[in-house]
Design an enzyme around this catalytic site. Structure first.
Site, short mmCIF file in Angstrom:
data_model
loop_
_atom_site.label_atom_id
_atom_site.label_comp_id
_atom_site.label_asym_id
_atom_site.label_seq_id
_atom_site.Cartn_x
_atom_site.Cartn_y
_atom_site.Cartn_z
N GLU A 132 55.04 -22.31 34.07
CA GLU A 132 55.58 -21.99 33.25
C GLU A 132 56.56 -20.85 32.92
OE1 GLU A 132 52.01 -20.02 32.39
OE2 GLU A 132 50.75 -21.70 31.84
N GLU A 146 46.26 -30.03 32.53
CA GLU A 146 44.96 -29.35 32.52
C GLU A 146 45.11 -29.66 31.04
OE1 GLU A 146 46.76 -24.79 33.05
OE2 GLU A 146 48.20 -25.64 34.42
C1 GLA Z 1 47.94 -21.65 32.95
C2 GLA Z 1 48.12 -21.93 34.76
C3 GLA Z 1 46.34 -22.55 34.94
C4 GLA Z 1 45.13 -21.43 34.41
C5 GLA Z 1 45.35 -22.13 33.36
C6 GLA Z 1 44.22 -20.94 32.32
O1 GLA Z 1 47.87 -22.98 32.27
O2 GLA Z 1 48.66 -23.24 34.88
O3 GLA Z 1 46.20 -22.38 36.41
O4 GLA Z 1 45.61 -20.44 34.83
O5 GLA Z 1 46.33 -20.92 32.98
O6 GLA Z 1 42.70 -20.67 33.24
#
Ligand code: GLA
Length: 337
Positions: free
Chosen positions: A130, A237
């Site tokens: 990020e 994710e």
């Molecule tokens: C982001 C992070 C993850 C997690 C999510 C929320 O996507 O990369 O590690 O913390 O937020 O759970």
């Protein structure tokens, strides 16, 4: 019924985020349906390295052991992030801001220690998470990493990780990754890293999506654009919230029929698309395994449950699981025969 991992074995790995609790409470489900794991929080900076001279590996070690003992692949998540990183990293002895050389040296020793420790367990790391800004007209997120080290913190992180585990695949990972403006910022970052010769091997699309957004075309365009850099891609994710971004309702005790219908339709479309890109897409990881535990419960709306995954709160298959499996390579093949 064929399992997820088995169904998609010719297409890509199927992963789930886990924690030290769910490797017990969801053990059977994880063993059966998933062939790859990611630690939800246990490998983040604050959890592994709370103070400068203290590493706390116990929980991360438990997850690595669970993966090893059950023959699961393991993704490392995450080395350099603006969140869940302790303040000491950026402070000098008097509590003021540490200088570039100090923070860079700390980043290096953290990466070396962690990546070396799990060198035999982790095949792929989210090295930087990020780093791109969501703001219009701003490229990189104004994090403490950026402020103290400068733009090259990203390339340096990849170099340190590569030195510590030359065989590990190194990924850049981000969210809102299919949003056209952010997509171009991510593309620009990765292109510039590759032009500098930084060892970047892949891009992680977090895929925290919902039943309306992003559109299928936006997802396809993002996959095409990132793949044009010649890198591998992973969905890292994934979850599909049943609430639209602006929906703040807290009264539902189960998803509506319309939510269920849309979630089934969308997941089926996503996996059809993923299978089209199976040559560049090497894994699809869900951010959880079943609806009994998801980070989306109470987030971003307090007191609200969500149902974003393929198994229900009893860890039983939802209708959406069958929709997803209908797209799997082994299932497609058996239909042809
Ligand atoms: C982001 C992070 C993850 C997690 C999510 C929320 O996507 O990369 O590690 O913390 O937020 O759970």
């Amino acid at each position: 019924m064929v399992t997820l991992a088995e169904g998609f074995k010719q297409d890509f790995l199927i992963g789930a985020a886990v924690n030290t609790r769910t490797i017990n409470t969801q053990r059977k489900l994880l063993k059966e349906h998933y062939n790859s794991l990611t630690a939800e929080n246990e490998m983040k900076f604050e959890r592994l390295h709370p103070t400068e001279h203290l590493y706390t590996f116990e929980e991360a070690d438990q997850i690595a052991a669970f993966a090893r003992e059950n023959g699961k692949k393991l993704r490392g998540h995450t080395l350099v992030w603006h969140n869940q990183t302790p303040d000491w990293v950026f402070e000098d002895a008097n509590g003021g801001a540490a200088d570039r050389e100090t923070v860079l040296a700390r980043m290096k020793s953290h990466i070396e220690e962690v990546v070396t420790r799990y060198r035999n367990d982790i095949y792929c790391w989210d090295v930087v998470n990020e780093a791109i800004s969501d703001e219009d007209g701003e490229w990189l997120r104004p994090s403490k990493w950026l402020q103290t080290i400068g733009e090259d913190f990203i390339a340096e992180a990849f170099r340190f990780a590569h030195q510590s585990s030359p065989e590990a695949l190194l990924f850049y990972n981000d969210y809102n990754e299919c949003h056209p403006v952010k997509r171009e910022k991510i593309y620009r970052l990765i292109k510039s890293l590759l032009d500098q010769g930084a060892p970047v091997h892949g891009i992680g699309l977090q895929a925290h999506w919902n039943i309306f957004d992003p559109s299928l075309n936006e997802i396809r365009d993002a996959i095409e654009r990132y793949a044009s850099l010649g890198l591998k891609l992973q969905i890292t994710e994934m979850d599909v919230s049943v609430f639209a971004f602006n929906d703040r309702r807290t009264d539902l005790t189960s998803p509506t029929l319309e939510m269920i219908r849309l979630q089934e339709e969308r997941y089926e479309q996503f996996f059809r698309l993923f299978c089209e890109y199976r040559d560049v897409l090497t894994a699809v990881t869900f951010w959880g395994a079943a609806d009994d535990y998801t980070w989306l419960d109470h987030f971003p709306v307090q007191g609200r449950k969500n149902w974003p995954l393929l198994f229900d709160t009893e860890q039983q298959p939802k209708g959406v699981l069958h929709k997803v499996l209908s797209q799997a390579g082994t299932v497609r093949e058996s239909e042809v025969k």
